[in-house]
Design a protein around this motif. Structure first.
Motif, short mmCIF file in Angstrom:
data_model
loop_
_atom_site.label_atom_id
_atom_site.label_comp_id
_atom_site.label_asym_id
_atom_site.label_seq_id
_atom_site.Cartn_x
_atom_site.Cartn_y
_atom_site.Cartn_z
N SER A 113 -1.12 6.66 3.12
CA SER A 113 -1.76 6.32 1.86
C SER A 113 -1.12 7.11 0.72
O SER A 113 -0.35 8.06 0.96
CB SER A 113 -3.26 6.62 1.92
N GLY A 114 -1.44 6.73 -0.51
CA GLY A 114 -0.89 7.46 -1.66
C GLY A 114 -1.26 8.93 -1.64
O GLY A 114 -0.43 9.80 -1.92
N GLU A 172 -2.03 10.71 1.02
CA GLU A 172 -1.31 11.36 2.12
C GLU A 172 0.15 11.60 1.76
O GLU A 172 0.71 12.66 2.08
CB GLU A 172 -1.41 10.49 3.37
N GLN A 173 0.77 10.65 1.09
CA GLN A 173 2.16 10.84 0.66
C GLN A 173 2.29 12.05 -0.25
O GLN A 173 3.23 12.86 -0.11
CB GLN A 173 2.65 9.58 -0.04
N THR A 196 -9.36 10.45 -4.91
CA THR A 196 -8.23 10.95 -4.14
C THR A 196 -7.50 12.05 -4.90
O THR A 196 -7.07 13.05 -4.32
CB THR A 196 -7.25 9.81 -3.81
#
Length: 249
Positions: free
Chosen positions: A165-166, A168-169, A198
């Motif tokens: 996911s964004g 996580e990246q 997030t």
């Protein structure tokens, strides 16, 4: 701020002791474009410093020069005048190879977009700076796994960026920035591409991980709710840099 739940006892025990000398010193730094009489001054005569372990916010309106100041601090561009000292070294005296080593070994970078290498796994992305710096693959892999554990991604180590996911990246990008154990991390809107929930989670992990590793950070942000979580705030406005101290929530 409490330790992130991912910090291992081993890493916490290795936290560097606070040092008296600043990690970053700016002395009379100015940045301008063009030449007289059409000179455009971005900022003028900026002087400031960051101590070991400090987390400093850099705020200001769009176009105020935040990215230019970060680029100067990161030795990606030269100031029009003034001096930059990083870890006690006068950066004006460094040649190209020495500036490259400084960026590799002393500084870490986190950008608004993660810039992960798409063909490599999360683990390999965090190993890459270490391998470039000459670390043995086995040692690089071990530290990369510990860093991914710190940002809560040990179980995603084998995944390539497209499968993350964004948030996580960006957490992988944070781990990568810490891979060569820098003294100072420079971050330009590191959560700007994330949704608010997030972004808040990633930002908290970022700051807590820096604190756990004893790393200083200068973080450009438009989000004052994030700025209040940092030790001090620099306000860049109308060509001047103002130390606003610790912002209140």
């Amino acid at each position: 701020m409490s330790e992130p739940p991912y910090v291992t006892q081993e890493l916490t025990a290795q936290r560097p002791q606070a040092l008296a000398a600043p990690v970053l010193v700016l002395q009379g730094v100015s940045r301008s474009f063009g030449s007289p009489p059409d000179t455009l001054d971005i900022f003028r005569n900026v002087s400031a410093q960051i101590l070991p372990g400090e987390i400093v916010a850099l705020v200001g309106p769009s176009g105020s020069g935040k990215s230019s100041l970060l680029h100067i601090c990161g030795l990606l561009e030269a100031p029009s005048s003034g001096n930059v000292f990083i870890a006690g070294r006068d950066c004006a005296r460094l040649n190209d190879a020495e500036r490259t080593r400084m960026r590799r070994d002393v500084l870490g970078f986190v950008y608004q977009f993660h810039h992960l290498l798409p063909e490599f796994s999360a683990l390999e992305n965090v190993m890459m700076p270490q391998l470039i710096g000459g670390r043995r693959p086995r040692d690089a892999e071990g530290l990369a796994m510990r860093l991914l554990n710190m940002v809560g991604l040990a179980q995603r180590a084998s995944h390539r960026p497209a499968r993350l996911s964004g948030g996580e990246q960006q957490r992988v990008a944070i781990a990568r920035a810490l891979a060569n154990q820098p003294r100072l991390i420079l971050a330009d809107e590191p959560t700007g591409n994330l949704d608010p929930k997030t972004a808040d989670m990633v930002f908290n992990i970022f700051v807590e991980t820096c604190r756990a590793r004893g790393v200083s950070a200068l973080i450009a942000t438009h989000n004052l709710q994030m700025a209040v979580k940092m030790d001090r705030t620099w306000l860049l406005h109308d060509g001047k840099l103002i130390d606003a101290g610790k912002l209140k929530a």
